[in-house]
Design a protein around this motif. Sequence first.
Motif, mmCIF file in Angstrom:
data_model
loop_
_atom_site.group_PDB
_atom_site.id
_atom_site.type_symbol
_atom_site.label_atom_id
_atom_site.label_comp_id
_atom_site.label_asym_id
_atom_site.label_seq_id
_atom_site.Cartn_x
_atom_site.Cartn_y
_atom_site.Cartn_z
ATOM 1 N N TRP A 1 70.452 16.242 -0.342
ATOM 2 C CA TRP A 1 69.126 15.648 -0.234
ATOM 3 C C TRP A 1 69.006 14.422 -1.143
ATOM 4 C CZ3 TRP A 1 64.193 18.825 0.930
ATOM 5 C CH2 TRP A 1 64.433 19.690 2.011
ATOM 6 N N ASN B 1 58.128 20.782 7.349
ATOM 7 C CA ASN B 1 59.301 21.058 6.531
ATOM 8 C C ASN B 1 59.261 20.222 5.267
ATOM 9 O OD1 ASN B 1 61.165 18.505 6.971
ATOM 10 N ND2 ASN B 1 60.279 19.044 8.977
ATOM 11 N N PHE C 1 61.693 18.462 3.730
ATOM 12 C CA PHE C 1 62.415 17.185 3.719
ATOM 13 C C PHE C 1 61.520 16.047 4.195
ATOM 14 C CE2 PHE C 1 65.119 13.839 5.385
ATOM 15 C CZ PHE C 1 66.067 13.699 4.375
ATOM 16 N N ASP C 2 60.839 16.240 5.309
ATOM 17 C CA ASP C 2 59.962 15.186 5.826
ATOM 18 C C ASP C 2 58.794 14.924 4.869
ATOM 19 O OD1 ASP C 2 61.604 14.980 7.988
ATOM 20 O OD2 ASP C 2 60.285 15.998 9.397
ATOM 21 N N THR D 1 60.124 12.884 2.097
ATOM 22 C CA THR D 1 60.349 11.529 2.598
ATOM 23 C C THR D 1 59.050 10.723 2.514
ATOM 24 O OG1 THR D 1 62.108 12.251 4.109
ATOM 25 C CG2 THR D 1 61.046 10.154 4.605
ATOM 26 N N GLY D 2 57.943 11.372 2.871
ATOM 27 C CA GLY D 2 56.632 10.725 2.756
ATOM 28 C C GLY D 2 56.294 10.400 1.311
ATOM 29 N N GLN E 1 58.272 7.348 0.247
ATOM 30 C CA GLN E 1 57.794 6.113 0.863
ATOM 31 C C GLN E 1 56.463 5.665 0.275
ATOM 32 O OE1 GLN E 1 57.807 7.261 5.003
ATOM 33 N NE2 GLN E 1 59.963 6.700 5.308
ATOM 34 N N THR F 1 52.201 13.698 -1.454
ATOM 35 C CA THR F 1 52.733 13.217 -0.179
ATOM 36 C C THR F 1 51.613 12.966 0.834
ATOM 37 O OG1 THR F 1 54.193 13.766 1.690
ATOM 38 C CG2 THR F 1 53.110 15.612 0.585
ATOM 39 N N TYR G 1 52.120 13.329 3.903
ATOM 40 C CA TYR G 1 52.660 14.074 5.044
ATOM 41 C C TYR G 1 51.570 14.863 5.772
ATOM 42 C CZ TYR G 1 55.971 17.245 7.454
ATOM 43 O OH TYR G 1 56.705 17.957 8.380
ATOM 44 N N SER H 1 55.252 16.898 11.182
ATOM 45 C CA SER H 1 56.206 16.138 12.008
ATOM 46 C C SER H 1 55.945 16.494 13.469
ATOM 47 C CB SER H 1 57.641 16.496 11.635
ATOM 48 O OG SER H 1 57.843 16.366 10.235
ATOM 49 N N SER I 1 56.726 15.504 17.761
ATOM 50 C CA SER I 1 57.517 14.789 18.759
ATOM 51 C C SER I 1 57.176 15.313 20.145
ATOM 52 C CB SER I 1 59.026 14.953 18.490
ATOM 53 O OG SER I 1 59.412 16.311 18.610
ATOM 54 N N THR J 1 57.857 9.988 19.697
ATOM 55 C CA THR J 1 56.850 10.398 18.724
ATOM 56 C C THR J 1 55.496 10.568 19.398
ATOM 57 O OG1 THR J 1 58.023 9.168 17.006
ATOM 58 C CG2 THR J 1 55.757 9.808 16.537
#
Length: 262
Positions: free
Chosen positions: A48, A81, A83-84, A87-88, A91, A125, A127, A130, A132, A151
């Motif tokens: 990670w 999750n 990880f996402d 990621t937020g 960023q 975050t 977030y 996620s 899709s 998306t």
Amino acid sequence: MEVEVDEKDLKAAGAEMLSDGRLGLRIHGWEIESCNRSILNSRNLHQWEEKLHTSHFPEMVFGDSFLFLKHVKSGIKIHFNAFDALTGWKQEALPPVEVPAAAKWKFRSKPFQQVILDYDYTFTTPYCGSQSLEIEKEKHGRGKESLGSCTLCWEDCNEKIDVVSLASKEPILFYDEVILYEDELADSGVSLLTVKVRVMPTCWFLLLRFWLRVDGVLMRLRDTRMHCIFKDDTNPIILRESCWREATFQALSAVMKDLVGD
């Protein structure tokens, strides 16, 4: 919170629990699954670090835990999750929350270490989950269809989640809470990201919550709620609402004094 599900309620709602040891159920075209696993080991955490280009992580990252909702006919997928979410955090890159100088020593990993809080150590975050849309492409070779994804696009609307209906005494067919990550901020507070899901005979509802408390300094709350009523098995309507709030301890203390004074 443990929920005992009556088989009669499941049958009456046209639902069935997932098999193969998975936790969740199928209902009205939806497949809903949750999973709570242990924290990441050092090897996975190193992977990670390489992917996110950072060595900073919460104390407890439940990297294999998740909540997953899929509507089979439409191809809608919603999942949550760690990880996402991180990621937020990476960023957004908020400036670090200032803490009293007397509390900074708690963030040391070694004695006499100089502490430089030059990153958002609260892991706040933006977030919201996620999402899709899985779409079928042309058939090829032995009649098989390839799958692609895009998306989801959320649209603004005037409709709101009916909180009153959620308070009705419908039987709960499935409930779970998944912790995605947690950090005690070197005993100076708490940073916690969780997602809860509740499934009833007429709908599902979930709450993704980031909760932060930096002792003596700040409290921060970021909520995302989603609600889907079982009406159309082909094109379900999902309402999503987000609410971000924060206040300093000083401001909250002033409000409390005004209330007591009144």
